[in-house]
Design a protein around this motif. Sequence first.
Motif, PDB file in Angstrom:
ATOM      1  N   PHE A  32      28.830  24.431 -55.174  1.00  0.00           N
ATOM      2  CA  PHE A  32      28.229  23.977 -53.913  1.00  0.00           C
ATOM      3  C   PHE A  32      28.305  25.076 -52.852  1.00  0.00           C
ATOM      4  CE2 PHE A  32      28.913  22.229 -49.640  1.00  0.00           C
ATOM      5  CZ  PHE A  32      27.652  21.685 -49.430  1.00  0.00           C
ATOM      6  N   ASP A  33      29.449  25.736 -52.742  1.00  0.00           N
ATOM      7  CA  ASP A  33      29.595  26.814 -51.748  1.00  0.00           C
ATOM      8  C   ASP A  33      28.554  27.912 -51.974  1.00  0.00           C
ATOM      9  OD1 ASP A  33      31.694  25.527 -50.540  1.00  0.00           O
ATOM     10  OD2 ASP A  33      33.257  26.636 -51.614  1.00  0.00           O
ATOM     11  N   LYS A  34      28.339  28.266 -53.239  1.00  0.00           N
ATOM     12  CA  LYS A  34      27.343  29.297 -53.562  1.00  0.00           C
ATOM     13  C   LYS A  34      25.930  28.813 -53.243  1.00  0.00           C
ATOM     14  CE  LYS A  34      30.143  31.348 -57.243  1.00  0.00           C
ATOM     15  NZ  LYS A  34      30.308  31.513 -58.706  1.00  0.00           N
ATOM     16  N   ARG A  35      25.655  27.551 -53.570  1.00  0.00           N
ATOM     17  CA  ARG A  35      24.320  27.008 -53.312  1.00  0.00           C
ATOM     18  C   ARG A  35      24.066  26.868 -51.804  1.00  0.00           C
ATOM     19  NH1 ARG A  35      20.403  27.285 -56.822  1.00  0.00           N
ATOM     20  NH2 ARG A  35      19.475  25.314 -56.189  1.00  0.00           N
ATOM     21  N   ARG A  36      25.106  26.502 -51.061  1.00  0.00           N
ATOM     22  CA  ARG A  36      24.942  26.375 -49.604  1.00  0.00           C
ATOM     23  C   ARG A  36      24.627  27.732 -48.990  1.00  0.00           C
ATOM     24  NH1 ARG A  36      27.436  26.384 -44.579  1.00  0.00           N
ATOM     25  NH2 ARG A  36      26.963  24.552 -43.260  1.00  0.00           N
ATOM     26  N   HIS A  37      25.315  28.761 -49.453  1.00  0.00           N
ATOM     27  CA  HIS A  37      25.048  30.115 -48.958  1.00  0.00           C
ATOM     28  C   HIS A  37      23.607  30.514 -49.285  1.00  0.00           C
ATOM     29  CE1 HIS A  37      25.820  34.276 -47.825  1.00  0.00           C
ATOM     30  NE2 HIS A  37      25.254  34.651 -48.965  1.00  0.00           N
ATOM     31  N   ALA A  38      23.170  30.218 -50.501  1.00  0.00           N
ATOM     32  CA  ALA A  38      21.798  30.547 -50.906  1.00  0.00           C
ATOM     33  C   ALA A  38      20.786  29.731 -50.098  1.00  0.00           C
ATOM     34  CB  ALA A  38      21.624  30.269 -52.398  1.00  0.00           C
ATOM     35  N   TYR A  39      21.151  28.496 -49.764  1.00  0.00           N
ATOM     36  CA  TYR A  39      20.259  27.634 -48.975  1.00  0.00           C
ATOM     37  C   TYR A  39      20.076  28.196 -47.566  1.00  0.00           C
ATOM     38  CZ  TYR A  39      18.358  23.314 -46.959  1.00  0.00           C
ATOM     39  OH  TYR A  39      17.561  22.374 -46.334  1.00  0.00           O
ATOM     40  N   ILE A  40      21.175  28.685 -46.983  1.00  0.00           N
ATOM     41  CA  ILE A  40      21.092  29.293 -45.652  1.00  0.00           C
ATOM     42  C   ILE A  40      20.183  30.526 -45.692  1.00  0.00           C
ATOM     43  CG2 ILE A  40      22.403  30.550 -43.893  1.00  0.00           C
ATOM     44  CD1 ILE A  40      24.748  28.639 -44.482  1.00  0.00           C
ATOM     45  N   GLU A  41      20.292  31.310 -46.756  1.00  0.00           N
ATOM     46  CA  GLU A  41      19.416  32.483 -46.915  1.00  0.00           C
ATOM     47  C   GLU A  41      17.955  32.047 -47.027  1.00  0.00           C
ATOM     48  OE1 GLU A  41      20.231  35.769 -46.740  1.00  0.00           O
ATOM     49  OE2 GLU A  41      22.126  34.894 -46.043  1.00  0.00           O
ATOM     50  N   LEU A  42      17.736  30.935 -47.731  1.00  0.00           N
ATOM     51  CA  LEU A  42      16.382  30.399 -47.868  1.00  0.00           C
ATOM     52  C   LEU A  42      15.825  29.976 -46.508  1.00  0.00           C
ATOM     53  CD1 LEU A  42      14.154  29.442 -49.905  1.00  0.00           C
ATOM     54  CD2 LEU A  42      15.293  27.224 -49.904  1.00  0.00           C
ATOM     55  N   LEU A  43      16.653  29.295 -45.712  1.00  0.00           N
ATOM     56  CA  LEU A  43      16.222  28.889 -44.371  1.00  0.00           C
ATOM     57  C   LEU A  43      15.953  30.103 -43.496  1.00  0.00           C
ATOM     58  CD1 LEU A  43      18.619  25.880 -43.582  1.00  0.00           C
ATOM     59  CD2 LEU A  43      16.316  25.816 -44.524  1.00  0.00           C
ATOM     60  N   ASN A  44      16.820  31.107 -43.587  1.00  0.00           N
ATOM     61  CA  ASN A  44      16.603  32.339 -42.817  1.00  0.00           C
ATOM     62  C   ASN A  44      15.272  32.986 -43.176  1.00  0.00           C
ATOM     63  OD1 ASN A  44      18.871  32.548 -41.124  1.00  0.00           O
ATOM     64  ND2 ASN A  44      20.147  33.310 -42.779  1.00  0.00           N
ATOM     65  N   GLN A  45      14.975  32.983 -44.483  1.00  0.00           N
ATOM     66  CA  GLN A  45      13.743  33.615 -44.957  1.00  0.00           C
ATOM     67  C   GLN A  45      12.503  32.901 -44.431  1.00  0.00           C
ATOM     68  OE1 GLN A  45      13.334  33.652 -49.247  1.00  0.00           O
ATOM     69  NE2 GLN A  45      11.130  33.979 -49.112  1.00  0.00           N
ATOM     70  N   TYR A  46      12.448  31.585 -44.676  1.00  0.00           N
ATOM     71  CA  TYR A  46      11.220  30.862 -44.332  1.00  0.00           C
ATOM     72  C   TYR A  46      11.073  30.594 -42.841  1.00  0.00           C
ATOM     73  CZ  TYR A  46       9.620  30.270 -49.081  1.00  0.00           C
ATOM     74  OH  TYR A  46       9.139  30.516 -50.344  1.00  0.00           O
ATOM     75  N   TYR A  47      12.154  30.193 -42.197  1.00  0.00           N
ATOM     76  CA  TYR A  47      12.044  29.954 -40.758  1.00  0.00           C
ATOM     77  C   TYR A  47      11.885  31.269 -40.006  1.00  0.00           C
ATOM     78  CZ  TYR A  47      12.807  24.938 -40.928  1.00  0.00           C
ATOM     79  OH  TYR A  47      12.641  23.582 -41.141  1.00  0.00           O
ATOM     80  N   GLY A  48      12.441  32.349 -40.568  1.00  0.00           N
ATOM     81  CA  GLY A  48      12.223  33.668 -39.977  1.00  0.00           C
ATOM     82  C   GLY A  48      10.760  34.064 -40.056  1.00  0.00           C
TER      83      GLY A  48
END
Length: 287
Positions: free
Chosen positions: A53-69
Motif C-alpha cells: 500500500f505504501d508503494k502504491r500510495r507513493h505511485a498514486y501521488i506521482e500519478l496525480l502530480n503528472q495528470y493534474y500538473g
Amino acid sequence: MNFNKELIDRANENSLTGKRGDSIVSDAEIDLKRFDEIFQNTDDWTEEQKDLFDKRRHAYIELLNQYYGELLSRNANHVPWYVAGPSKYNVKKSDKQIDGIRRTMVEMEEKISRFIENTKKMIKKLEPPEKTIEKISKGKWVYGQAIASDDPFVLEKLYAKKEFQESYQEKMKLANKDARKKGENPPYPAYELSNNRQNLKATNDRIAKIEKMRKTKCAEIPFDGGIIVPDINDCRVKIIFDEKPEVEVRELLKKNAFHWSPKNKAWQRQLTANALAVAEQILTRKN
C-alpha cells in the motif's frame, strides 16, 4: 503533492472566477483523500500488504502530480476570449486547447479509476487464504465476486460460503418465526429467504461438481501432433502441440472457447467433462 506555483497563478488569471488553478489543486487533494479513505481499514492487513500500500500510495501521488500538473499547464496556456478580448482572437487555436484539456481530464479519470481497482486487487491477492476463508464464512465478501474454479482454495472458500448461507437462512427463519409469535411483521421478506436458498443450492452444486471432477481419474489423451492434458491442479484442459497447429484447427479451438496461453504454452479452457470431450473430438477427429 507538488505543483508549479506559476502555473497555478496563470491558470487563475485565465479563468472567469480567478480560481481555476486553485480548483485544480483542490481536486487533486480530494482525489488523494479519496484514495486514503478507500484503503483506510488496514487493521487486519499483513506487513506485506501494508508495504505494498505504501508503494502504491507513493505511485498514486506521482500519478496525480503528472495528470493534474498537465491539466494546470494546459489551463495556464489557454487564454479564453473573455480574458484576451474578442479582437483577432484565434478561435481555432482555443478550440484545440480546450479539446486537449478535455482529453487530459478523461484520460486522467480513467487512469485513476484503473489504478485504484488494480491496487484493490493487488492488496487482496496478498491476503492470507485463512483470512479470506474466515471473511467468507462471516458473509464478508463482495457481492457478485466469484470464487474461481482454479483457485487452490476453491473448495475451502465454497464450504465457508455454504456455512454462511446456511447460518443466514436459519437466522432469517428463526427471526421471522419469533416475530410471528409476537404478532409482528416478519423482518425478512419471503423473497430474501428464497434468494438465499437458491444461492445455497448453487454453492452446493459447485462444490459437488468440483469434488466430482477432482475424484475423476483424468488420463492424458495423446493425438497425432500433441497431447491433451487434464490439469486438475490448474483446473484447465491443456492442449500441447508439437508444432503450431494449422489455421483450421486454431479456429475450431477458438470457436469452442479454447484460448492460447503464452504462460503455459498451451491452448486451454476450464476443465470440465464437456471440455475434454470437445478437445478429443477436434484433435482425434472423432464424430
